[in-house]
Write an enzyme that holds these catalytic residues in place. Structure first.
Site, PDB file in Angstrom:
ATOM      1  N   HIS A  89      -5.020  -9.193   3.794  1.00 47.29           N
ATOM      2  CA  HIS A  89      -4.053  -9.451   4.730  1.00 47.29           C
ATOM      3  C   HIS A  89      -4.537  -9.773   6.112  1.00 47.29           C
ATOM      4  CE1 HIS A  89      -4.323  -4.725   5.638  1.00 47.29           C
ATOM      5  NE2 HIS A  89      -5.304  -4.956   5.088  1.00 47.29           N
ATOM      6  N   ARG A  90      -5.634  -8.884   6.446  1.00 49.71           N
ATOM      7  CA  ARG A  90      -6.174  -9.244   7.827  1.00 49.71           C
ATOM      8  C   ARG A  90      -6.520 -10.634   8.089  1.00 49.71           C
ATOM      9  NH1 ARG A  90      -4.322  -4.939   9.959  1.00 49.71           N
ATOM     10  NH2 ARG A  90      -4.494  -2.921   8.943  1.00 49.71           N
ATOM     11  N   GLU A 111     -10.976  -4.737   1.928  1.00 46.06           N
ATOM     12  CA  GLU A 111     -10.387  -5.341   0.904  1.00 46.06           C
ATOM     13  C   GLU A 111     -11.310  -6.352   0.453  1.00 46.06           C
ATOM     14  OE1 GLU A 111      -9.118  -4.013   3.461  1.00 46.06           O
ATOM     15  OE2 GLU A 111      -7.104  -3.339   3.221  1.00 46.06           O
ATOM     16  N   LYS A 152       0.415  -6.350   1.845  1.00 51.92           N
ATOM     17  CA  LYS A 152      -0.230  -5.108   1.924  1.00 51.92           C
ATOM     18  C   LYS A 152       0.166  -4.280   3.168  1.00 51.92           C
ATOM     19  CE  LYS A 152      -4.732  -3.641   0.755  1.00 51.92           C
ATOM     20  NZ  LYS A 152      -5.326  -2.319   1.468  1.00 51.92           N
ATOM     21  N   ASP A 167     -10.719  -2.508  12.223  1.00 56.39           N
ATOM     22  CA  ASP A 167      -9.683  -3.339  11.591  1.00 56.39           C
ATOM     23  C   ASP A 167      -9.123  -4.123  12.496  1.00 56.39           C
ATOM     24  OD1 ASP A 167      -9.922  -2.286   9.102  1.00 56.39           O
ATOM     25  OD2 ASP A 167      -7.894  -1.317   9.002  1.00 56.39           O
ATOM     26  N   ASP A 198       0.766  -1.220  -0.087  1.00 52.72           N
ATOM     27  CA  ASP A 198      -0.072  -0.016  -0.109  1.00 52.72           C
ATOM     28  C   ASP A 198       0.971   1.329   0.172  1.00 52.72           C
ATOM     29  OD1 ASP A 198      -2.196  -1.417  -0.029  1.00 52.72           O
ATOM     30  OD2 ASP A 198      -3.170  -0.772   1.787  1.00 52.72           O
ATOM     31  N   ASN A 200      -4.749  -1.986  -4.227  1.00 55.18           N
ATOM     32  CA  ASN A 200      -6.047  -1.934  -3.475  1.00 55.18           C
ATOM     33  C   ASN A 200      -5.902  -1.426  -2.325  1.00 55.18           C
ATOM     34  OD1 ASN A 200      -8.442  -3.100  -2.684  1.00 55.18           O
ATOM     35  ND2 ASN A 200      -7.840  -5.055  -1.832  1.00 55.18           N
TER      36      ASN A 200
END
Ligand code: DC
Length: 654
Positions: A381-382, A337, A416, A309, A34, A76
């Protein structure tokens, strides 16, 4: 562990430095997908960006377009797409620019209409190039003087990034006029707005706000570089390690550095939720320490609007709770995402959890029966990071009858925001050696074991053990110290004391790179001779076992499957006809400029095979449960594919 820089702060600071007048030195910036797209965009727009040690020096545009036409690809990264849209729409309108902003397919499904609808009434021209309401976008010259006399209205209940985008862009226009933003609907994710306001102040712009309804940027506001700015560690990334401490740090606390209880990031409040579930947390400026408190964790019912998040981490912690946990007010998960509510629900169910999902909540009941799961990441990613915590299931209360493996597909999507996530995780956890998967690849010389092992390890993210190197290094050490090739105990002592280091495909012996020397024919021949001595083999045992590290190992040699890792869940015995192997070795040597004949190589190879197969100590032979793979007629790619497909069918995850 030390955290990488905050994504939210990094991308805001980059944009602010890029728009400001003057040069900004940015320290501890996050290096990830990112931030790379933001840096590339700024460079394309004409910002000068040069490294200074580990920091970056960014010379900003000072509010003047350096380039009037550009196409920017923003991957993204919502933190790049939204604010660049606002800033470039204003600059394109007032200074005559044409810009196209696009991203990956998922970015083209993430809404941006609320921002565009806020920009158009000012006189900005924004066209949708694909579906109305979504990127890609084209920004065009508009009215020279954008009209700020009427308050700008923007919705606050879909994504706070629209407001952040306006706040970051408007100081480009406020030299002479005041800008006012009115929020429609309830503003979500307020802590992210606090980060924005905090950083605007660092760059010389003091925003006045009336509650969370109205934001005013007074006339005369413009960006000034603070000169030097440090990016604090990512509080959302900290959540995985805070959770880890709460689940597994039973003696010493897990210490997390880079972010502390003084953080300006809203996700730091994840600590409160973790404490409510039972974590014991201490902290100060720039550090946090976490250990397990109550166990099992206490189920919670919590409004997660302020920590959207980090709340994903709570959904996985809920697997270890004493009842159902409910995470509320998380509608924004659906436009991230991926649709994170749907993603979390389906992946948590795979593990055996009970999940109820709604438009803006998720409720998770711990599994009665844990089941092995192959977790899709949805390129999020999370998802990848928080599901790594499911691997601690042997600690659950009650524990599953057998430890349940968890495979995370596409783990590299963590790039990311946290490229080293798994390496960092594995550096602070340990497990029983026999739970760490090993794939063994044994076979005769020149069968292609080494190439195969490296390719398989690369595909799976595993470590590699080239055990032949250990015998070769012992042989080289013997040559160097003039130890007799028959002196078993002296050779064993050399093997026991080898000072070897492996770095990026190179081997160092006593600190010196010996990678090329080890491949010499005389070293190989001596290695083959001395490897017949049981004392030498014994001396290398512990060193070989030490390669069995998380997340897994691919080990190649002669006795990997039979002697060193007899419990390996997949054993490959790789062969090829002697002719095929001699031809390959011949090609390799020719390419390296060494001239030999095929015949002499064939003879040498057959002698070596005979010696390796006929010795009494750990002779070369397939393990009883090995898969025999003859690759005489196979390409490297198809050999690798064959092994990966055996692997996907082994293990309880099949
Ligand atoms: O795989 P290689 O050619 O680098 O191995 C060199 C020698 O080391 C080989 O001829 C036999 C010995 N070896 C062994 O005995 N056991 C192993 N696991 C690996 C190699």
């Amino acid at each position: 562990m030390r955290l990488p820089g905050s994504k939210s702060i990094s991308n805001r600071v980059l944009l602010l430095a890029g728009l400001s007048e003057g040069t900004t030195t940015v320290r501890d910036l996050l290096d990830s997908d990112d931030t790379q797209v933001m840096l590339t965009a700024l460079r394309t727009l004409g910002c000068r960006i040069v490294p200074e040690g580990a920091a970056l020096r960014i010379t900003g545009l000072g509010g003047r377009l350096g380039v009037r036409e550009a196409s920017l690809f923003l991957g993204n990264a919502g933190t790049a797409m939204r604010p660049l849209t606002a800033a470039l729409a204003m600059l394109a309108a007032t200074q005559g620019g044409r810009f196209e902003l696009s991203g990956v397919p998922r970015m083209h499904e993430r809404p941006i209409a609320d921002l565009v609808d806020a920009l158009r009434p000012l006189g900005c021209r924004v066209d949708y190039l694909g579906q109305t309401g979504y990127p890609p976008l084209r920004l065009l010259p508009g009215s020279d003087d954008l009209d700020l006399s009427v308050p700008i209205r923007v919705r606050g209940d879909v994504s706070s990034q629209f407001l952040t985008a306006l706040l970051l862009a408007l100081p480009l226009l406020t030299a002479k006029q005041t800008a006012t933003i009115d929020i429609e609907g309830e503003l979500i994710s307020k802590p992210y707005i606090e980060i924005t306001l905090n950083l605007l102040a660092r760059f010389g712009v003091a925003v006045q706000r009336e509650g969370w309804q109205r934001f005013v940027i007074p006339a005369g506001s413009r960006y000034r570089s603070p000169g030097d700015i440090h990016v604090e560690g990512d509080a959302s990334s900290a959540s995985y390690f805070i959770a880890l401490g709460a689940i597994a740090a039973t003696d010493t606390p897990l210490r997390i550095e880079g972010v502390g209880t003084d953080s300006i990031q809203g996700d730091i409040r994840f600590i409160d939720a973790a404490e409510a579930m039972g974590a014991e947390v201490a902290g100060g400026a720039g550090w946090i320490e976490v250990r397990r408190g109550r166990w099992p964790l206490t189920a919670i019912d919590i409004d997660c609007n302020a920590i959207p998040d980090a709340a994903m981490t709570l959904a996985v912690m809920a697997l270890y709770a004493d009842g159902p946990s409910r995470l509320r007010n998380i509608a924004s998960w659906r436009v991230k995402e991926t649709d994170r509510i749907a993603a979390m629900a389906s992946e948590l169910r795979k593990l055996g959890a009970g999940v109820v999902e709604g438009a803006d909540f998720i409720e998770v009941t711990p599994p009665l029966h844990w089941t092995p799961a192959v977790v899709h990441t949805y390129d999020d990613h999370r998802v990848a990071m928080c599901f790594s915590l499911a691997a601690f299931n042997p600690l659950a209360e009650p524990p599953p009858a057998e430890p349940v493996p968890v495979r995370i597909l596409d783990p590299k999507c963590v790039a990311k925001t946290f490229p080293d996530y798994f390496e960092t995780l594995f550096s602070v956890v340990c497990t029983q050696a026999d739970w760490i998967p090993v794939i063994t690849i044994d076979g005769p010389t020149a069968s292609g074991k080494g190439t195969l092992a490296c390719a398989v390890a690369d595909a799976l993210g595993y470590h590699v053990l080239d055990s032949g190197v250990l015998y070769r290094a012992t042989a080289l050490a013997a040559i160097r110290s003039a130890v007799d090739a028959d002196d078993k105990s002296a050779l064993a002592a050399l093997a026991e004391a080898l000072d070897l280091a492996f770095e990026q495909g190179n081997v160092r012996l006593d600190g010196v790179d010996v990678s090329a020397l080890l491949r010499h024919e005389n070293v190989g021949t001596l290695a083959s001779r001395i490897s017949a001595f049981p004392a030498v083999r014994q001396a290398l045992l512990r060193l070989q076992w030490s390669f069995r590290r998380l997340p897994g190992l691919v080990a190649d040699g002669r006795d990997m499957g039979t002697v060193i890792f007899p419990d390996a869940p997949l054993k490959i015995y790789l062969t090829a006809s002697a002719d095929a192997r001699a031809r390959r070795r011949h090609q390799q040597l020719e390419a390296a400029g060494v001239s030999t004949t095929l015949e002499s190589l064939l003879v040498g190879l057959q002698e070596r095979d005979a010696r390796d197969q006929n010795r009494t100590a750990s002779p070369l032979k397939p393990a009883a449960d090995a898969v025999l793979l003859d690759n005489s007629a196979l390409s490297i790619e198809s050999t690798v594919d064959a092994v990966l497909s055996y692997w996907s069918r082994r293990t309880p995850l099949a």
